[in-house]
Motif scaffolding. Structure first.
Motif, PDB file in Angstrom:
ATOM      1  N   LEU A   1     -17.850  11.780  -7.944  1.00  0.00           N
ATOM      2  CA  LEU A   1     -16.818  12.787  -7.705  1.00  0.00           C
ATOM      3  C   LEU A   1     -17.216  14.092  -8.372  1.00  0.00           C
ATOM      4  N   GLN A   2     -17.175  15.173  -7.622  1.00  0.00           N
ATOM      5  CA  GLN A   2     -17.519  16.497  -8.155  1.00  0.00           C
ATOM      6  C   GLN A   2     -16.271  17.097  -8.804  1.00  0.00           C
ATOM      7  N   LEU A   3     -16.082  16.775 -10.066  1.00  0.00           N
ATOM      8  CA  LEU A   3     -14.850  17.128 -10.769  1.00  0.00           C
ATOM      9  C   LEU A   3     -15.140  18.026 -11.959  1.00  0.00           C
ATOM     10  N   GLN A   4     -14.340  19.073 -12.088  1.00  0.00           N
ATOM     11  CA  GLN A   4     -14.360  19.944 -13.258  1.00  0.00           C
ATOM     12  C   GLN A   4     -12.933  20.040 -13.800  1.00  0.00           C
TER      13      GLN A   4
ATOM     14  N   ARG B   1     -14.983  19.213  -3.597  1.00  0.00           N
ATOM     15  CA  ARG B   1     -15.083  19.511  -5.025  1.00  0.00           C
ATOM     16  C   ARG B   1     -13.683  19.668  -5.598  1.00  0.00           C
ATOM     17  N   ILE B   2     -13.519  19.311  -6.853  1.00  0.00           N
ATOM     18  CA  ILE B   2     -12.195  19.321  -7.473  1.00  0.00           C
ATOM     19  C   ILE B   2     -12.251  20.144  -8.754  1.00  0.00           C
ATOM     20  N   LEU B   3     -11.281  21.044  -8.887  1.00  0.00           N
ATOM     21  CA  LEU B   3     -11.078  21.775 -10.131  1.00  0.00           C
ATOM     22  C   LEU B   3      -9.665  21.472 -10.610  1.00  0.00           C
ATOM     23  N   LEU B   4      -9.565  20.794 -11.745  1.00  0.00           N
ATOM     24  CA  LEU B   4      -8.264  20.464 -12.335  1.00  0.00           C
ATOM     25  C   LEU B   4      -7.973  21.438 -13.459  1.00  0.00           C
ATOM     26  N   VAL B   5      -6.919  22.247 -13.281  1.00  0.00           N
ATOM     27  CA  VAL B   5      -6.504  23.219 -14.291  1.00  0.00           C
ATOM     28  C   VAL B   5      -5.192  22.720 -14.884  1.00  0.00           C
ATOM     29  N   SER B   6      -5.237  22.317 -16.146  1.00  0.00           N
ATOM     30  CA  SER B   6      -4.065  21.727 -16.797  1.00  0.00           C
ATOM     31  C   SER B   6      -3.694  22.546 -18.021  1.00  0.00           C
TER      32      SER B   6
ATOM     33  N   SER C   1       0.847  -1.192   0.000  1.00  0.00           N
ATOM     34  CA  SER C   1       0.000   0.000   0.000  1.00  0.00           C
ATOM     35  C   SER C   1       0.882   1.242   0.000  1.00  0.00           C
ATOM     36  N   TYR C   2       0.387   2.300  -0.610  1.00  0.00           N
ATOM     37  CA  TYR C   2       1.138   3.546  -0.697  1.00  0.00           C
ATOM     38  C   TYR C   2       0.148   4.692  -0.815  1.00  0.00           C
ATOM     39  N   ASN C   3       0.592   5.873  -0.479  1.00  0.00           N
ATOM     40  CA  ASN C   3      -0.264   7.055  -0.530  1.00  0.00           C
ATOM     41  C   ASN C   3      -0.286   7.650  -1.927  1.00  0.00           C
ATOM     42  N   PRO C   4      -1.318   8.420  -2.259  1.00  0.00           N
ATOM     43  CA  PRO C   4      -1.333   9.112  -3.549  1.00  0.00           C
ATOM     44  C   PRO C   4      -0.120  10.021  -3.705  1.00  0.00           C
ATOM     45  N   ALA C   5       0.316  10.176  -4.945  1.00  0.00           N
ATOM     46  CA  ALA C   5       1.462  11.014  -5.305  1.00  0.00           C
ATOM     47  C   ALA C   5       2.783  10.445  -4.798  1.00  0.00           C
ATOM     48  N   SER C   6       2.832   9.140  -4.533  1.00  0.00           N
ATOM     49  CA  SER C   6       4.100   8.505  -4.194  1.00  0.00           C
ATOM     50  C   SER C   6       5.005   8.483  -5.426  1.00  0.00           C
ATOM     51  N   ILE C   7       6.295   8.277  -5.202  1.00  0.00           N
ATOM     52  CA  ILE C   7       7.225   8.200  -6.322  1.00  0.00           C
ATOM     53  C   ILE C   7       7.954   6.866  -6.273  1.00  0.00           C
ATOM     54  N   ILE C   8       8.448   6.454  -7.431  1.00  0.00           N
ATOM     55  CA  ILE C   8       9.198   5.217  -7.553  1.00  0.00           C
ATOM     56  C   ILE C   8      10.373   5.469  -8.492  1.00  0.00           C
ATOM     57  N   PHE C   9      11.515   4.891  -8.158  1.00  0.00           N
ATOM     58  CA  PHE C   9      12.706   5.040  -8.983  1.00  0.00           C
ATOM     59  C   PHE C   9      12.784   3.863  -9.951  1.00  0.00           C
ATOM     60  N   ILE C  10      13.055   4.160 -11.230  1.00  0.00           N
ATOM     61  CA  ILE C  10      13.045   3.160 -12.291  1.00  0.00           C
ATOM     62  C   ILE C  10      14.425   3.071 -12.932  1.00  0.00           C
ATOM     63  N   ASN C  11      14.845   1.831 -13.200  1.00  0.00           N
ATOM     64  CA  ASN C  11      16.072   1.580 -13.953  1.00  0.00           C
ATOM     65  C   ASN C  11      15.766   0.574 -15.062  1.00  0.00           C
ATOM     66  N   VAL C  12      16.064   0.945 -16.307  1.00  0.00           N
ATOM     67  CA  VAL C  12      15.908   0.057 -17.463  1.00  0.00           C
ATOM     68  C   VAL C  12      17.310  -0.243 -17.978  1.00  0.00           C
TER      69      VAL C  12
ATOM     70  N   PRO D   1       0.986  13.570 -10.731  1.00  0.00           N
ATOM     71  CA  PRO D   1       0.663  13.355  -9.312  1.00  0.00           C
ATOM     72  C   PRO D   1      -0.828  13.423  -9.019  1.00  0.00           C
ATOM     73  N   PHE D   2      -1.581  14.152  -9.840  1.00  0.00           N
ATOM     74  CA  PHE D   2      -3.003  14.329  -9.562  1.00  0.00           C
ATOM     75  C   PHE D   2      -3.833  13.125 -10.009  1.00  0.00           C
ATOM     76  N   MET D   3      -3.247  12.268 -10.846  1.00  0.00           N
ATOM     77  CA  MET D   3      -3.988  11.094 -11.311  1.00  0.00           C
ATOM     78  C   MET D   3      -4.295  10.156 -10.154  1.00  0.00           C
ATOM     79  N   SER D   4      -3.283   9.888  -9.324  1.00  0.00           N
ATOM     80  CA  SER D   4      -3.509   8.992  -8.190  1.00  0.00           C
ATOM     81  C   SER D   4      -4.406   9.639  -7.140  1.00  0.00           C
ATOM     82  N   ILE D   5      -4.332  10.970  -7.012  1.00  0.00           N
ATOM     83  CA  ILE D   5      -5.200  11.664  -6.051  1.00  0.00           C
ATOM     84  C   ILE D   5      -6.655  11.569  -6.480  1.00  0.00           C
ATOM     85  N   ILE D   6      -6.908  11.782  -7.769  1.00  0.00           N
ATOM     86  CA  ILE D   6      -8.281  11.689  -8.276  1.00  0.00           C
ATOM     87  C   ILE D   6      -8.820  10.278  -8.100  1.00  0.00           C
ATOM     88  N   ARG D   7      -7.992   9.270  -8.369  1.00  0.00           N
ATOM     89  CA  ARG D   7      -8.444   7.882  -8.197  1.00  0.00           C
ATOM     90  C   ARG D   7      -8.711   7.579  -6.719  1.00  0.00           C
TER      91      ARG D   7
END
Length: 621
Positions: free
Chosen positions: A413-416, A381-386, A266-277, A360-366
């Protein structure tokens, strides 16, 4: 208190001799006193802190945080929005001032005490003028004061603690500027914080080469222990090959990577992960925001990458234009989560993003979709300005929901959504451009993403800290009692401080490696069966499977079928203009508005300036 009292005669003439008289023994020698007053308290707090963080997950704070948070809301407001330190709140500025005051006090007190002992006669005996002797003493004391910085240096670089609470120590604020400059100058994106840490530690250690003392060792010991344990656990986790289930590539050169995940992670919204390819670079590790939600997607962890740098462009080329015959070998570190930001305490959330800053807002919205569907809590209520540069970049909104959709009712969800295309006035979108989905064939070496120490990571971490310190004391006690003390008798003549320091650090590393490795192996074996079940369960079954020699296949879909069109009725697109952030924020009538911003530096500064103004008491950045 100890650091404040150290420059005084009370400490050196009364406190320290009294402590040594009561603690010096044939087991730990004179360094036992310094370990007692410098190392033990910090490590005790660290162990108790891990226990607290373990118990915290059983506490639901969603209903009782509003009155508590209101007392400290003003202290979180930004006070500095420009400059090398970035956006600094009142809390961070207060600690920075206190830290500077400690440095000034220590240096001035040391200089005052030492200058009293420098006379014309003593300077002549040393073959120097008085001013030369004082200058030499000041330089030496400046290095001693630098030890305070080194003692605190390691704390903000323990990734678990740093990202759990978003710590930015006062000393970290100072070196963050130099770290950013170093990362710009480097062609490879190593961990800039680790690079800065190594460079600063080496340079500062050289300046203190002639000042090795058990006191200096003990003052650095607790922070170094915490950092070393954290870094070694990250190393163990990074050696595992992670199961990459699928990838989705959009024409706007944005990629979504979907990994298999242990349901117990389990992890909180907006967590980060380090990736190596490894097929791109064996040494480069890049942090990305986790866009999935562990409650909506219990078996999957997703990240979104925008092709903007050399590394991400190479990854895009691999996924978009090549036909791979080998699965991507991916390793991860994390995820490392920020504190629970308690979104429910606000009446409204305004999320401001620029380009790939929307991730970061994708995990918060979910997360809020899950809360709205499964609890009786009132969601804000949520207002997403992108803001995006080109029309095709609007496809980033496709990642707001999983590619497979969701069974939850998103209308709860009250989303605009207000989307701005800043560099194009033509709203037309090339409908012939298709996205690409790729499924990867599993490998027997692959493992799902899991917590390095299992679901009870904080409890195990506290046990590792305590056990490592206990074994270290046991080993150093045995070595001193039966080898060093019979030869040296605590005179520090045969075994000077620097020799004992090397021995102590070696025993510390050995203790930490033994305990951390045993804990890692224990949790790895315990989760082995569950991991194999997950690996066999998450293998996709395509309708038209490719040959067994390939590890991926392509599925082209029209853009009209993408999930973000579930939000089409609440989305407004503006072409050829930038968002008027001041107007958007100041028009909010709610009494408690949470403001989140992720994007370019100029955007973050603009939002911070608006929220820190005297007319925005209801805006909380």
């Amino acid at each position: 208190m100890i650091w404040t009292m150290m420059p005084t005669n009370v400490f050196w003439l009364h406190w320290l001799p009294d402590i040594h008289a009561k603690t010096d023994s044939s087991y730990l020698g004179q360094q036992g006193a310094n370990i007692l007053i410098y190392s033990f308290p910090v490590l005790l707090v660290a162990a108790l802190g891990c226990l607290y963080l373990h118990l915290e997950k059983y506490i639901d704070r969603s209903k009782d945080e509003t009155p508590k948070e209101s007392h400290f809301a003003s202290w979180r407001q930004p006070v500095i929005v420009k400059g090398p330190l970035g956006i600094v709140s009142w809390i961070e500025l207060s600690f920075l001032v206190m830290f500077l005051a400690l440095l000034v006090w220590s240096f001035s007190a040391y200089v005052h005490g030492m200058f009293k002992n420098i006379t014309r006669r003593s300077a002549v005996n040393m073959g120097e003028f008085v001013w030369e002797a004082k200058l030499d003493s000041a330089a030496l004391l400046l290095g001693l004061v630098g030890n305070i910085s080194l003692a605190f240096l390691f704390f903000p670089y323990g990734t678990n603690w740093n990202l759990k609470y978003g710590w930015r120590s006062s000393f970290d604020l100072w070196i963050s500027f130099y770290g950013s400059q170093a990362s710009r100058a480097s062609g490879e994106n190593f961990s800039s914080s680790s690079t800065t840490l190594i460079i600063f530690t080496l340079s500062s250690s050289c300046s203190l080469f002639y000042m090795w003392d058990s006191l200096i060792l003990a003052s650095r010991f607790p922070g170094f222990t915490v950092f070393l344990i954290d870094r070694y656990l990250r190393f163990l986790q990074s050696q595992q090959r992670i199961r990459l289930v699928s990838a989705r590539v959009l024409p706007c050169q944005a990629m979504e990577l979907n990994f298999s995940k242990d349901p117990g992670l389990s992890y909180n919204p907006a967590s980060i992960i380090f990736i190596n390819v490894k097929s791109i670079s064996k040494i480069q590790w890049h942090p990305f925001t986790v866009t999935s939600n562990c409650k909506i997607d219990p078996d999957k962890l997703s990240i979104v990458i925008k092709s903007e740098g050399t590394w991400s462009q190479n990854l895009y080329q691999k996924l978009a234009f090549s036909t791979p015959t080998d699965c991507l070998e991916v390793s991860v570190e994390g995820p490392y989560g920020p504190p629970s930001t308690s979104f429910l305490r606000h009446d409204m959330l305004v999320m401001v993003s620029g380009g790939s800053g929307i991730t970061p807002f994708m995990s918060i919205i979910r997360e809020l979709i899950f809360i709205a569907n499964t609890t009786s809590c009132k969601t804000p209520r949520i207002l997403l300005v992108s803001a995006f540069k080109k029309t095709e970049d609007l496809e980033m909104l496709d990642f707001l929901l999983p590619v497979s959709g969701t069974s939850y009712d998103i209308s709860q969800l009250q989303l605009q959504i207000q989307a701005y295309v800043t560099r194009e006035k033509d709203p037309s979108l090339d409908s012939q451009k298709l996205d690409r989905s790729i499924w990867f064939k599993p490998s027997t070496l692959d493992r799902p993403v899991s917590a390095v120490l299992g679901p009870n990571t904080w409890l195990w971490l506290g046990a590792i800290i305590s056990s490592s310190f206990g074994i270290f004391l046991l080993l150093i006690g045995i070595l001193t009692q039966y080898y060093i003390y019979p030869i040296d008798h605590n005179t520090n003549m045969i075994y000077p401080y620097y020799a004992k320091s090397i021995i102590s650090m070696s025993l510390l590393c050995m203790s930490m490696v033994i305990i951390a490795t045993l804990a890692f192996i224990w949790n790895k074996k315990r989760n082995a069966n569950e991991s194999r079940q997950i690996q066999s369960a998450d293998t996709p079954t395509p309708t038209a499977s490719p040959g067994p020699e390939l590890c991926s296949y392509d599925v082209d879909r029209e853009l009209e079928g993408l999930p973000h069109y579930s939000f089409s009725r609440v989305t407004t697109v503006h072409h050829g203009e930038r968002p008027n952030l001041k107007k958007i924020l100041m028009e909010r009538k709610e009494s408690n508005v949470g403001v989140l911003v992720s994007g370019p530096k100029e955007m973050r500064r603009e939002v911070a300036t608006i929220c820190s103004s005297g007319f925005a008491k209801h805006l909380h950045l």
